[in-house]
Design a protein around this motif. Structure first.
Motif, mmCIF file in Angstrom:
data_model
loop_
_atom_site.group_PDB
_atom_site.id
_atom_site.type_symbol
_atom_site.label_atom_id
_atom_site.label_comp_id
_atom_site.label_asym_id
_atom_site.label_seq_id
_atom_site.Cartn_x
_atom_site.Cartn_y
_atom_site.Cartn_z
ATOM 1 N N ALA A 11 49.775 -26.749 46.218
ATOM 2 C CA ALA A 11 51.043 -27.002 45.899
ATOM 3 C C ALA A 11 51.599 -26.411 44.747
ATOM 4 O O ALA A 11 50.987 -25.971 43.941
ATOM 5 C CB ALA A 11 51.507 -28.529 45.810
ATOM 6 N N HIS A 17 58.088 -29.861 46.110
ATOM 7 C CA HIS A 17 56.734 -29.834 46.459
ATOM 8 C C HIS A 17 55.611 -30.647 45.488
ATOM 9 O O HIS A 17 54.832 -31.136 46.414
ATOM 10 C CB HIS A 17 56.347 -28.105 46.207
ATOM 11 N N THR A 39 47.174 -24.473 42.252
ATOM 12 C CA THR A 39 48.576 -23.773 41.965
ATOM 13 C C THR A 39 48.507 -22.853 41.116
ATOM 14 O O THR A 39 47.445 -22.014 40.753
ATOM 15 C CB THR A 39 49.470 -24.803 41.177
ATOM 16 N N PHE A 101 51.335 -28.167 50.387
ATOM 17 C CA PHE A 101 52.477 -28.796 50.651
ATOM 18 C C PHE A 101 53.580 -27.750 50.386
ATOM 19 O O PHE A 101 54.846 -27.900 49.884
ATOM 20 C CB PHE A 101 52.845 -29.695 49.270
ATOM 21 N N GLY A 102 53.174 -26.473 50.684
ATOM 22 C CA GLY A 102 54.215 -25.430 50.697
ATOM 23 C C GLY A 102 54.543 -24.754 49.346
ATOM 24 O O GLY A 102 53.994 -25.183 48.454
ATOM 25 N N GLY A 103 55.371 -23.737 49.313
ATOM 26 C CA GLY A 103 55.502 -22.932 48.265
ATOM 27 C C GLY A 103 54.478 -22.061 47.942
ATOM 28 O O GLY A 103 53.236 -22.405 48.475
ATOM 29 N N GLU A 124 55.199 -30.827 55.401
ATOM 30 C CA GLU A 124 56.382 -30.137 55.142
ATOM 31 C C GLU A 124 57.368 -31.223 54.781
ATOM 32 O O GLU A 124 57.911 -32.209 55.494
ATOM 33 C CB GLU A 124 57.070 -29.697 56.541
ATOM 34 N N GLN A 125 58.061 -31.059 53.454
ATOM 35 C CA GLN A 125 59.010 -32.139 53.118
ATOM 36 C C GLN A 125 60.455 -31.966 53.901
ATOM 37 O O GLN A 125 61.025 -33.106 53.842
ATOM 38 C CB GLN A 125 59.198 -31.819 51.504
ATOM 39 N N ASN A 133 54.382 -23.077 54.851
ATOM 40 C CA ASN A 133 54.084 -23.777 55.890
ATOM 41 C C ASN A 133 54.355 -23.296 57.269
ATOM 42 O O ASN A 133 53.352 -23.532 58.381
ATOM 43 C CB ASN A 133 54.676 -25.175 55.604
ATOM 44 N N ASN A 163 58.160 -38.759 53.322
ATOM 45 C CA ASN A 163 58.038 -38.011 51.949
ATOM 46 C C ASN A 163 57.321 -38.915 51.283
ATOM 47 O O ASN A 163 57.885 -40.011 50.723
ATOM 48 C CB ASN A 163 58.913 -37.351 51.570
ATOM 49 N N SER A 269 62.801 -34.708 48.295
ATOM 50 C CA SER A 269 62.139 -35.789 47.522
ATOM 51 C C SER A 269 63.423 -36.692 46.888
ATOM 52 O O SER A 269 62.971 -37.922 46.766
ATOM 53 C CB SER A 269 61.377 -35.063 46.361
#
Length: 366
Positions: A11, A17, A39, A101-103, A124-125, A133, A163, A269
């Motif tokens: 993430a 994220h 990360t 978690f993407g990014g 995916e948020q 993603n 989430n 979030s």
């Protein structure tokens, strides 16, 4: 090597994220797992809230959408180096599962897990898949969605986990709502990491359209960019409105619980926190979000009756004032909106996501 199973969480990028990733890390630690965060240097700056037991693996990554021409030309090399570093790390300490978690900081660990055939999943948020993603949605064992419905490719099964929210938010879940009335009331303004400038201008101006007897009962907690703080403070001072203006609040759960109204961007979030605690909100989607995903994020809360949504193209001080008055000036409507918001909350999201991690790890051993 430890007998405890290892989860690598991939993430980074923004708090959007990292907050749900942090919530999963907390839950997995409580279940006896080891957890490592993968990360890049930028993502590491958002990792301060992670428990100390979470190991950090900082590897290079990059994006083609930011930086100068030289930086973009070097992006493939950064990613390749990051993937190699992630592969060697996983060979030294084999994870039982990898959760993305993407990014773009998540890219090296997700590519490495794919190459090594480590059980993997994505979360995916937002209501629209992010670019990273999207790369892996058909190459993972499970797809978890924080916003429902999320635009998922045909043939891909997705799980609506919600989430995950941080432990500090779960501790305030369903906190009693103080109905607006003839007493002091709190409004929380949270702009997210992007595009908060318009809120620093429009929110104080909107208060000028409220009746004085209503305005004088308000206390504002306003998250603003450094460059906008002095202007926002001056505007509130000129109105005689009590206001705390800061670039970041580290006690957002407490402020949410105390608030009669939240004015916010529609980040995933933020919406998760608002709905788990259960507060009426006015949501202004960030218009430049990829694929307009913030509008998709806001849809469920608005349709349930928990939020008003104002597109930025329609945002004026007078329009915003009307929505503020419709909530803090109408106790019955405010109570109904708080209950509607709470009905959309998923305080158990971290547990559901952790169950999914355990499932893909267990099935891989069969």
């Amino acid at each position: 090597m430890s007998d405890q199973p290892l989860l690598i969480i991939a993430a980074g990028g923004t708090g959007g994220h990292m907050f749900p990733a942090q919530a999963l890390a907390e839950e997995m630690l409580s279940r006896g797992w080891r957890v490592k965060l993968s990360t890049d240097p930028r993502g590491a700056r958002y990792a301060g809230g992670f428990p100390a037991e979470v190991a950090r693996s900082v590897v290079p990554s990059g994006t083609f959408s930011q930086g100068n021409i030289l930086s973009k030309l070097l992006t493939p090399l950064k990613i390749a180096y990051g993937v190699l570093a992630a592969i060697f790390g996983m060979l030294r300490d084999r994870p039982a599962a990898v959760a993305g978690f993407g990014g773009y900081p998540a890219l090296p660990a997700m590519v490495a897990a794919t190459i090594l055939r480590v059980p993997r999943m994505i979360h995916e948020q937002n209501g629209v898949l992010g670019s990273v993603n999207k790369l892996f949605v058909k190459r993972v064992e499970a797809v978890a969605c924080g916003t429902w419905p999320t635009d998922i490719p045909p043939g891909v099964e997705a799980f609506h986990t919600g989430n995950p929210v941080r432990a500090a938010v779960r501790q305030r879940a369903a906190a009693p709502y103080i109905t607006p009335g003839d007493w002091p009331m709190d409004i929380l303004v949270i702009g997210g990491s992007q595009g908060a400038r318009i809120l620093s201008r429009v929110v104080p101006e909107a208060l000028t359209y409220l009746p004085e007897e209503l305005r004088e009962r308000l206390t504002m907690a306003h998250q603003a960019r450094d460059a906008d703080m002095a202007t926002a403070r001056a505007a509130y001072d000129a109105l005689g409105v009590r206001a705390t203006v800061e670039p970041f609040f580290d006690d957002v759960p407490d402020r949410l619980a105390a608030a009669q109204l939240v004015i916010s961007r529609a980040g995933a979030s933020s919406i998760a926190d608002i709905s788990v605690i259960g507060r009426p909100s006015i949501l202004i989607p960030y218009p430049f979000a990829t694929a307009d995903h913030q509008s998709a994020n806001a849809r469920g809360l608005a349709e349930a009756g928990g939020a008003f949504v104002i597109q930025e193209s329609n945002l004026t001080a007078e329009v915003l004032a009307g929505h503020i008055a419709a909530i803090v000036g109408e106790p019955e409507g405010a109570n109904a909106a708080a209950a509607a918001a709470l009905s959309q909350g998923k305080p158990e999201a971290a547990e559901m996501l952790a169950d999914l991690v355990g499932k893909i790890a267990f099935e891989a051993k069969k």
